[in-house]
Design a protein around this motif. Structure first.
Motif, PDB file in Angstrom:
ATOM      1  N   PRO B  54       0.823  -1.213   0.000  1.00 24.59           N
ATOM      2  CA  PRO B  54       0.000   0.000   0.000  1.00 24.59           C
ATOM      3  C   PRO B  54       0.858   1.264   0.000  1.00 24.59           C
ATOM      4  CG  PRO B  54       0.062  -0.993   2.168  1.00 24.59           C
ATOM      5  CD  PRO B  54       0.753  -1.946   1.240  1.00 24.59           C
ATOM      6  N   GLY B  55       0.322   2.312  -0.627  1.00 27.12           N
ATOM      7  CA  GLY B  55       0.964   3.625  -0.569  1.00 27.12           C
ATOM      8  C   GLY B  55       2.072   3.825  -1.573  1.00 27.12           C
ATOM      9  N   LEU B  56       2.504   2.743  -2.245  1.00 25.97           N
ATOM     10  CA  LEU B  56       3.580   2.884  -3.223  1.00 25.97           C
ATOM     11  C   LEU B  56       3.035   2.528  -4.608  1.00 25.97           C
ATOM     12  CD1 LEU B  56       6.534   1.296  -1.241  1.00 25.97           C
ATOM     13  CD2 LEU B  56       6.203   3.707  -1.775  1.00 25.97           C
ATOM     14  N   LYS B 410      11.220   4.084   3.645  1.00 29.84           N
ATOM     15  CA  LYS B 410      10.945   3.610   2.292  1.00 29.84           C
ATOM     16  C   LYS B 410       9.639   2.834   2.212  1.00 29.84           C
ATOM     17  CE  LYS B 410      15.621   3.451   0.545  1.00 29.84           C
ATOM     18  NZ  LYS B 410      16.629   2.642  -0.125  1.00 29.84           N
ATOM     19  N   TYR B 411       8.925   2.722   3.302  1.00 29.44           N
ATOM     20  CA  TYR B 411       7.704   1.934   3.296  1.00 29.44           C
ATOM     21  C   TYR B 411       6.502   2.811   2.960  1.00 29.44           C
ATOM     22  CZ  TYR B 411      10.597  -1.590   5.467  1.00 29.44           C
ATOM     23  OH  TYR B 411      11.580  -2.489   5.714  1.00 29.44           O
ATOM     24  N   GLY B 412       5.431   2.165   2.566  1.00 29.33           N
ATOM     25  CA  GLY B 412       4.229   2.887   2.186  1.00 29.33           C
ATOM     26  C   GLY B 412       3.335   3.222   3.359  1.00 29.33           C
ATOM     27  N   GLU B 413       3.880   3.225   4.574  1.00 27.68           N
ATOM     28  CA  GLU B 413       3.096   3.534   5.773  1.00 27.68           C
ATOM     29  C   GLU B 413       3.955   4.377   6.710  1.00 27.68           C
ATOM     30  OE1 GLU B 413       2.536  -0.434   7.185  1.00 27.68           O
ATOM     31  OE2 GLU B 413       4.588  -0.574   7.890  1.00 27.68           O
ATOM     32  N   VAL B 439      10.430   8.635  16.800  1.00 33.37           N
ATOM     33  CA  VAL B 439      10.144   9.677  15.814  1.00 33.37           C
ATOM     34  C   VAL B 439       9.318   9.058  14.700  1.00 33.37           C
ATOM     35  CG1 VAL B 439      11.162  11.251  14.143  1.00 33.37           C
ATOM     36  CG2 VAL B 439      12.289  10.875  16.337  1.00 33.37           C
ATOM     37  N   MET B 440       8.156   9.640  14.420  1.00 32.49           N
ATOM     38  CA  MET B 440       7.329   9.150  13.317  1.00 32.49           C
ATOM     39  C   MET B 440       7.837   9.754  12.013  1.00 32.49           C
ATOM     40  SD  MET B 440       5.128   6.982  14.091  1.00 32.49           S
ATOM     41  CE  MET B 440       3.741   6.812  13.004  1.00 32.49           C
ATOM     42  N   VAL B 441       8.075   8.890  11.014  1.00 28.52           N
ATOM     43  CA  VAL B 441       8.428   9.400   9.693  1.00 28.52           C
ATOM     44  C   VAL B 441       7.279   9.041   8.766  1.00 28.52           C
ATOM     45  CG1 VAL B 441      10.105   9.359   7.815  1.00 28.52           C
ATOM     46  CG2 VAL B 441      10.856   9.052  10.177  1.00 28.52           C
ATOM     47  N   PRO B 442       6.704  10.041   8.099  1.00 28.48           N
ATOM     48  CA  PRO B 442       5.568   9.750   7.204  1.00 28.48           C
ATOM     49  C   PRO B 442       5.969   8.775   6.096  1.00 28.48           C
ATOM     50  CG  PRO B 442       5.801  12.117   7.556  1.00 28.48           C
ATOM     51  CD  PRO B 442       7.006  11.469   8.159  1.00 28.48           C
ATOM     52  N   ALA B 443       4.960   8.120   5.529  1.00 26.66           N
ATOM     53  CA  ALA B 443       5.179   7.093   4.507  1.00 26.66           C
ATOM     54  C   ALA B 443       6.004   7.626   3.347  1.00 26.66           C
ATOM     55  CB  ALA B 443       3.831   6.595   3.984  1.00 26.66           C
ATOM     56  N   ASP B 444       6.946   6.788   2.868  1.00 25.29           N
ATOM     57  CA  ASP B 444       7.682   7.065   1.632  1.00 25.29           C
ATOM     58  C   ASP B 444       8.249   8.477   1.603  1.00 25.29           C
ATOM     59  OD1 ASP B 444       8.626   6.398  -0.930  1.00 25.29           O
ATOM     60  OD2 ASP B 444       6.948   7.440  -1.866  1.00 25.29           O
ATOM     61  N   SER B 445       8.928   8.860   2.672  1.00 26.61           N
ATOM     62  CA  SER B 445       9.484  10.217   2.669  1.00 26.61           C
ATOM     63  C   SER B 445      10.678  10.277   3.615  1.00 26.61           C
ATOM     64  CB  SER B 445       8.419  11.229   3.101  1.00 26.61           C
ATOM     65  OG  SER B 445       8.005  10.957   4.409  1.00 26.61           O
ATOM     66  N   THR B 446      11.349  11.407   3.590  1.00 23.70           N
ATOM     67  CA  THR B 446      12.473  11.612   4.484  1.00 23.70           C
ATOM     68  C   THR B 446      12.094  12.646   5.518  1.00 23.70           C
ATOM     69  OG1 THR B 446      13.475  13.441   3.291  1.00 23.70           O
ATOM     70  CG2 THR B 446      14.056  11.231   2.569  1.00 23.70           C
TER      71      THR B 446
END
Lengths: 305, 493
Positions: B54-56, B410-413, B439-446
């Motif tokens: 999902p998300g990718l 790199k994940y879609g979540e 630390v929460m990192v939003p899906a597919d982002s840095t």
């Protein structure tokens, strides 16, 4: 005829090869160390392309700024300018950010962190605002300087919550332009106390954050003066008072310097740091953004603490 | 210069129209196969799906310029891994060196898009307007209804191919099914339309109208490749020592010779039978898409498509001579064949120091990239100590350093990452905006995260100049960890 020539065809036969073909092509007549240059014709479509480029070039210089004149250059009938393009791009960027700027203003600043997108926007925008408007005094890394507070640490003269920072940015400190500016004034104790009393109280202040007294006797004497003259604002334990902008004296951070001579100077002549009311120069969104940015530099205080 | 000298040469030459004749043979078949495969890859690839969760995106090959991602089946390249692309370009360069030094302009002749699409356009042209002679007649005849019909039909089919070509290109840069719907409902981005329009125009003009002109005048490869060939390079050549002198009247000569033989009752033939194997039928010239005569020798224009080999072999079969009057060979073969020495086997031409070196370099880069790809961690971080200022003092005397840590999810979540440190010294760690080090990192982002490391007042780390430490980041869901060495700056200079 030998056997060999029976098998292999004589070499002197006319063989049409590349050389024969090229012998018909004229050369330019130049010769460099025996190397000559063929004068092959250009393809005709290349010539037409060249003409098309000339026509395009003429049209371009009519349409766009081109010919240098005595002052400036021809402006071109399309009215294009790089400055105008920049203005357009800036307007477009402003327009694109209008919605999130509005959101930034309408949301309570302490709640900005709840929305990661808004938070990231505010931090990035605030960093740009900081570099443009704040770094002159507080330093590009926000580490401050003598008389200009370090914004990275956990000591705040007027409060380190996001909304306190926002208020300080908006109205400034001790300026005469904004009636809501934060205001407090330390008395010039040189006009109130004797030099001897000032020296004693300075010796005491030196020890409040746990340092060993330079002269315990003088410090002992200064303690009493401190309670009468200083504790009203700086509190009995020297922990300061954020409501009055009275710095804590019991910590490791000194805005003007914590050595004895500087403390004597501060007590004798007082200090009167001024910060402009940035609300007059920045939009509300920019104020909220820079407050969010500064709050996130490591010293920001949250309400619960 | 006086007017009595030769007139000045023409400065500009019109293009000579070329009408490649249909030919069949093994190289023609090979070229059909390669055309089928390369065009198939080009048109089909964007439509392959690949489930990434999902998300990718689920497109197997996708260059996502807007989000700076490159997806290739199971491989996902982020901007910081751009060296993979650089490595592939180096491999492409070395590969070209290898193939050119071994097999000449084999790229030009078989796989260059200019060649493949021109071949396709010529196929269409032949299908609509007929073979060489019919096309020459059509060019010379006056415009009438039939000529107009044939020309318009050809141009329409060319345009359809050109649109399909330009259209397929944009599918590599966005989700193909979505973009197709957007394109036909006129909802796609203007950049998509202008890209399609531009590539449609170039395909039509290059494949339909300019053809060999692109190779001869516009392309730098012929010049560069000529410099990479040597006397051992296998290339298309004409055996002039076997074919010359060429002559059309072989049958007559042979007939005369036979009659003479009969007449002299077994005596030596004296008629002119010394013609070479080339019957000057021009079959090799007629099939050439570049409009040249291979019998003139090595030429810049020759893309070594080998169609003249097929054409000549067919003629040789008909006249009962051995094949190979025109064939793939190395330039050194000429000497050997002329002098009757045994031929150098093909493998000796191909396996030489030069080609082996290219192969080794090419393989080394390839193996390096593969290794880099497989040991590439799914979790990678960068740690940049903040140097402005190098440290600050907190109110209780604690010394604090700040680090900008870039986390990549790199994940879609959305994923929580835990930041910890290890050090010999007594140091503690905090992450900006986080109470628990997560630390929460939003899906597919840095995410650029400020991380603080603290040394207690008057501790060794606070007083020393530098203290080594490691910053660890753990993906709390997958358990993957990444570590970076860095230093803590204390008060000492």
């Amino acid at each position: 005829m030998s056997d060999n020539t029976d098998k292999v065809k004589p070499v002197d036969r006319k063989v049409p090869d590349a050389q024969a073909h090229l012998d018909n092509v004229p050369t330019t007549g130049h010769s460099w160390d025996g190397i000559e240059e063929y004068d092959n014709p250009m393809p005709r479509w290349w010539l037409y392309t060249f003409y098309a480029c000339i026509v395009w070039g003429i049209g371009y210089t009519i349409a766009f700024p081109a010919w240098p004149m005595i002052s400036g250059a021809t402006s071109g009938i399309l009215g294009y300018s790089t400055r105008g393009e920049l203005a357009q791009e800036l307007d477009a960027a402003q327009a694109a950010n209008a919605a999130i700027n509005e959101q930034l203003v309408s949301v309570a600043i302490t709640d900005v962190a709840d929305d990661p997108t808004l938070q990231q926007y505010a931090v990035n925008k605030g960093a740009a605002v900081y570099r443009t408007h704040c770094s002159q005094c507080h330093g590009s890394g926000a580490a401050g300087a003598v008389g200009f507070p370090n914004l990275l640490d956990d000591a705040w003269l007027w409060g380190g919550t996001a909304d306190a920072i926002q208020y300080t940015v908006m109205h400034g400190i001790r300026n005469e332009d904004d009636p809501d500016a934060r205001y407090s004034e330390m008395p010039v104790f040189g006009e109130i106390l004797s030099e001897e009393e000032i020296e004693q109280v300075a010796h005491y202040v030196y020890t409040i954050n746990g340092r060993d007294a330079i002269d315990p006797e003088l410090a002992q004497l200064g303690a009493e003066t401190f309670q009468y003259e200083c504790a009203a604002c700086h509190m009995e334990d020297g922990s300061g008072n954020v409501d009055m902008g009275a710095p804590a004296l019991n910590d490791a951070i000194w805005l003007y310097g914590g050595d004895l001579a500087t403390i004597i100077e501060t007590v004798t002549y007082s200090r009167y740091g001024v910060m402009p009311n940035m609300g007059a120069r920045l939009t509300d969104a920019e104020v909220a953004a820079v407050a969010t940015y500064v709050h996130g530099l490591g010293g920001g205080v949250t309400e619960s603490e | 210069m006086s007017s009595t000298e030769t007139p000045p040469p023409n400065l500009y030459a019109a293009r000579e129209p070329i009408f490649p004749k249909r030919v069949s043979g093994r190289f023609r078949n090979l070229k059909w196969l390669i055309m089928l495969v390369t065009l198939g890859i080009y048109y089909v690839t964007p439509w392959l799906r690949w489930d990434r969760g999902p998300g990718l995106p689920d497109q197997a090959v996708l260059v996502d310029l807007a989000n700076r991602r490159f997806f290739f089946f199971w491989i996902e390249i982020w901007p910081h891994e751009f060296y993979f692309v650089a490595g592939l370009l180096i491999m492409a360069g070395l590969g070209l060196f290898l193939f050119t030094s071994a097999l000449g302009r084999v790229w030009c002749g078989y796989t260059c898009p200019q060649t493949v699409w021109t071949d396709l356009f010529i196929l269409v042209e032949r299908w609509i307007e007929g073979d060489r002679n019919a096309r020459i007649r059509l060019l010379r005849q006056k415009w009438d209804a039939r000529k107009a019909r044939l020309r318009i039909t050809k141009w329409v089919v060319w345009m359809l191919i050109a649109v399909a070509t330009g259209g397929a290109w944009v599918f590599y840069f966005a989700d193909a099914p979505t973009l197709l719907v957007d394109l036909v409902t006129f909802n796609a981005h203007p950049v998509a339309y202008s890209t399609v329009a531009l590539l449609t125009a170039t395909t039509f003009v290059f494949g339909g109208l300019m053809r060999e002109q692109v190779c001869i005048y516009a392309c730098p490869w012929p010049r560069i490749q000529a410099a990479m060939m040597d006397e051992d390079t296998i290339t298309v050549a004409y055996r002039s020592w076997r074919g010359e002198p060429r002559g059309k009247h072989r049958r007559q000569h042979e007939k005369v010779a036979a009659e003479t033989r009969t007449a002299t009752a077994g005596g030596q033939a004296t008629a002119p039978t010394d013609l070479g194997d080339c019957i000057d039928c021009n079959a090799c010239v007629n099939v050439c898409p570049m409009g040249i005569d291979i019998r003139d020798g090595q030429q810049l224009e020759c893309i070594t498509c080998a169609l003249c080999i097929d054409a000549c072999d067919e003629i040789m079969d008909k006249i009962g001579k051995p094949r190979g009057l025109i064939s793939y060979m190395a330039l050194t073969d000429e000497e050997h064949e002329r002098s009757g020495e045994p031929k150098i086997p093909v493998w000796k031409h191909i396996f030489r120091a030069r080609t082996i070196l290219y192969t080794v370099l090419w393989a080394a880069v390839g193996v390096g990239l593969m290794v880099a790809l497989f040991i590439r961690p799914d979790l990678s971080i960068t740690v940049a100590p903040v140097r402005n200022p190098v440290f600050i003092t907190l109110s209780d005397g604690t010394i604090r350093n700040t680090y900008d840590v870039r986390l990549r999810n790199k994940y879609g979540e959305d994923r929580p990452y835990e930041i910890t440190i290890t050090s010999d010294a007594m140091l503690s760690v905090e992450a900006e905006g986080s109470d628990d080090g997560l630390v929460m990192v939003p899906a597919d982002s840095t995410k650029l995260q400020r991380v603080y490391v603290m040394a207690p007042p008057d501790s060794a780390a606070a007083s020393r100049a530098v203290t080594d430490l490691q910053i660890w980041v753990e993906d709390t869901i997958s358990g993957e960890r990444a570590v970076k060495d860095t230093v803590f700056n204390g008060k000492a200079d």
